[in-house]
Design a protein around this motif. Structure first.
Motif, short mmCIF file in Angstrom:
data_model
loop_
_atom_site.label_atom_id
_atom_site.label_comp_id
_atom_site.label_asym_id
_atom_site.label_seq_id
_atom_site.Cartn_x
_atom_site.Cartn_y
_atom_site.Cartn_z
N THR A 238 0.45 -0.46 -0.19
CA THR A 238 0.15 0.28 0.03
C THR A 238 1.03 1.20 0.16
OG1 THR A 238 -0.03 -0.22 2.32
CG2 THR A 238 -1.70 -1.29 1.26
N ARG A 239 0.62 2.57 -0.88
CA ARG A 239 0.97 3.52 -0.19
C ARG A 239 1.51 3.62 0.64
NH1 ARG A 239 -0.30 8.69 0.55
NH2 ARG A 239 0.80 10.19 -0.45
N SER A 240 0.68 3.96 2.13
CA SER A 240 1.45 4.00 3.43
C SER A 240 2.36 3.09 3.24
CB SER A 240 0.19 3.10 4.39
OG SER A 240 -0.35 2.42 4.84
N GLN A 241 2.72 1.95 2.92
CA GLN A 241 3.61 1.44 3.63
C GLN A 241 4.96 1.33 2.90
OE1 GLN A 241 1.34 -2.97 1.99
NE2 GLN A 241 2.65 -3.68 4.05
N GLN B 69 10.32 6.32 4.56
CA GLN B 69 10.35 7.12 6.03
C GLN B 69 11.88 6.65 6.15
OE1 GLN B 69 8.95 10.57 6.93
NE2 GLN B 69 11.23 10.14 7.90
N ALA B 70 12.03 5.50 6.54
CA ALA B 70 13.53 4.52 6.68
C ALA B 70 14.93 5.00 6.67
CB ALA B 70 12.20 2.74 7.26
N ALA B 71 14.61 4.89 5.62
CA ALA B 71 15.89 4.59 4.14
C ALA B 71 15.70 6.49 4.54
CB ALA B 71 15.05 4.59 2.97
N PHE B 72 14.96 7.45 4.11
CA PHE B 72 15.59 9.11 4.45
C PHE B 72 16.15 9.63 6.30
CE2 PHE B 72 14.38 13.15 5.82
CZ PHE B 72 14.83 13.89 4.12
N CYS C 161 24.44 7.27 22.74
CA CYS C 161 23.23 7.36 23.20
C CYS C 161 22.46 6.53 21.95
CB CYS C 161 22.98 8.75 23.96
SG CYS C 161 22.38 9.91 22.63
N GLN C 162 21.18 7.06 21.74
CA GLN C 162 20.51 6.30 20.73
C GLN C 162 20.09 7.43 19.65
OE1 GLN C 162 16.12 4.97 21.57
NE2 GLN C 162 16.53 3.72 19.62
N TRP C 163 20.61 7.71 18.79
CA TRP C 163 20.53 8.89 17.93
C TRP C 163 18.95 9.06 16.83
CZ3 TRP C 163 22.57 13.31 19.44
CH2 TRP C 163 24.25 12.66 19.66
N HIS C 164 18.09 10.10 16.85
CA HIS C 164 16.87 9.53 15.32
C HIS C 164 17.20 11.27 15.04
CE1 HIS C 164 14.42 8.22 19.20
NE2 HIS C 164 15.61 7.88 19.18
N ALA D 9 17.25 6.10 -3.52
CA ALA D 9 18.62 7.50 -2.90
C ALA D 9 18.87 7.25 -2.27
CB ALA D 9 17.90 8.35 -3.92
N CYS D 10 17.87 7.66 -1.03
CA CYS D 10 18.34 7.46 -0.10
C CYS D 10 19.29 6.48 0.42
CB CYS D 10 17.03 7.65 1.24
SG CYS D 10 17.01 8.99 1.04
N LYS D 11 19.04 5.11 -0.18
CA LYS D 11 20.05 3.66 0.94
C LYS D 11 21.48 4.00 0.02
CE LYS D 11 16.68 -0.05 2.04
NZ LYS D 11 16.08 -1.51 1.66
#
Length: 175
Positions: free
Chosen positions: A51-54, A60-63, A87-90, A164-166
């Protein structure tokens, strides 16, 4: 002497294009090729069924991974916690994706942020804006805040953003 493509045993070739030592090995090669072709078809069907949301979630995860790699040597944009801190980075959005989905993939809107600021302090927005002005300048921050142009990404655009992001993340990590 040629080696059988299936069992790797040496054999005497009886025909010019012979690849297997026996009919049993030839049948094993054929079924392996069919299984490989079926797996490729399954991957394509699975990609078509998304789906589009997937696609948005994957892009978003790759970006976000690209943003964390791009800013890996930068401190937290909000609290200036050093990059060497364990630490964990976001990848924190200045203007959230809920409020401004049109800026979801805007590089100026997303920077590396520590988990404390992003999660527990809801983005630590006042300090985020100050850090953003230091990093990209007041003019670009004002442009970002005034950008209300609607954007609806197509699946092809999301797929190209993801690839592209990957690729960019890989090149940063390999450099």
């Amino acid at each position: 002497m040629p080696k059988c493509k299936s069992c790797k045993a040496e054999y005497t070739r009886l025909r010019p294009l012979q690849r297997a030592c026996s009919p049993a090995c030839a049948m094993a090669l054929v079924s392996a090729a069919k299984a490989k072709k079926a797996a490729a078809g399954h991957r394509q069907a699975k990609a078509k069924a998304k789906t589009r949301s997937q696609w948005i979630k994957e892009a978003q995860a790759a970006f976000n991974a690209w943003v964390r790699a791009r800013d890996s040597h930068q401190p937290c944009i909000s609290c200036q916690r050093p990059a060497s801190d364990n630490c964990q980075w976001h990848a924190g959005h200045y203007l959230s994706t809920g409020a401004r989905p049109n800026l979801r993939f805007e590089a100026d809107n997303v920077h590396k942020q520590c988990a404390q600021c992003n999660t527990h302090l809801s983005g630590n927005l006042i300090n985020y804006r100050l850090g953003l002005i230091d990093r990209i300048g007041l003019g670009r921050v004002l442009e970002l805040e005034q950008d209300h142009a609607p954007r609806k990404y197509t699946i092809q655009e999301l797929e190209s953003i993801k690839t592209a992001c990957k690729a960019a993340t890989r090149s940063i990590k390999n450099a």
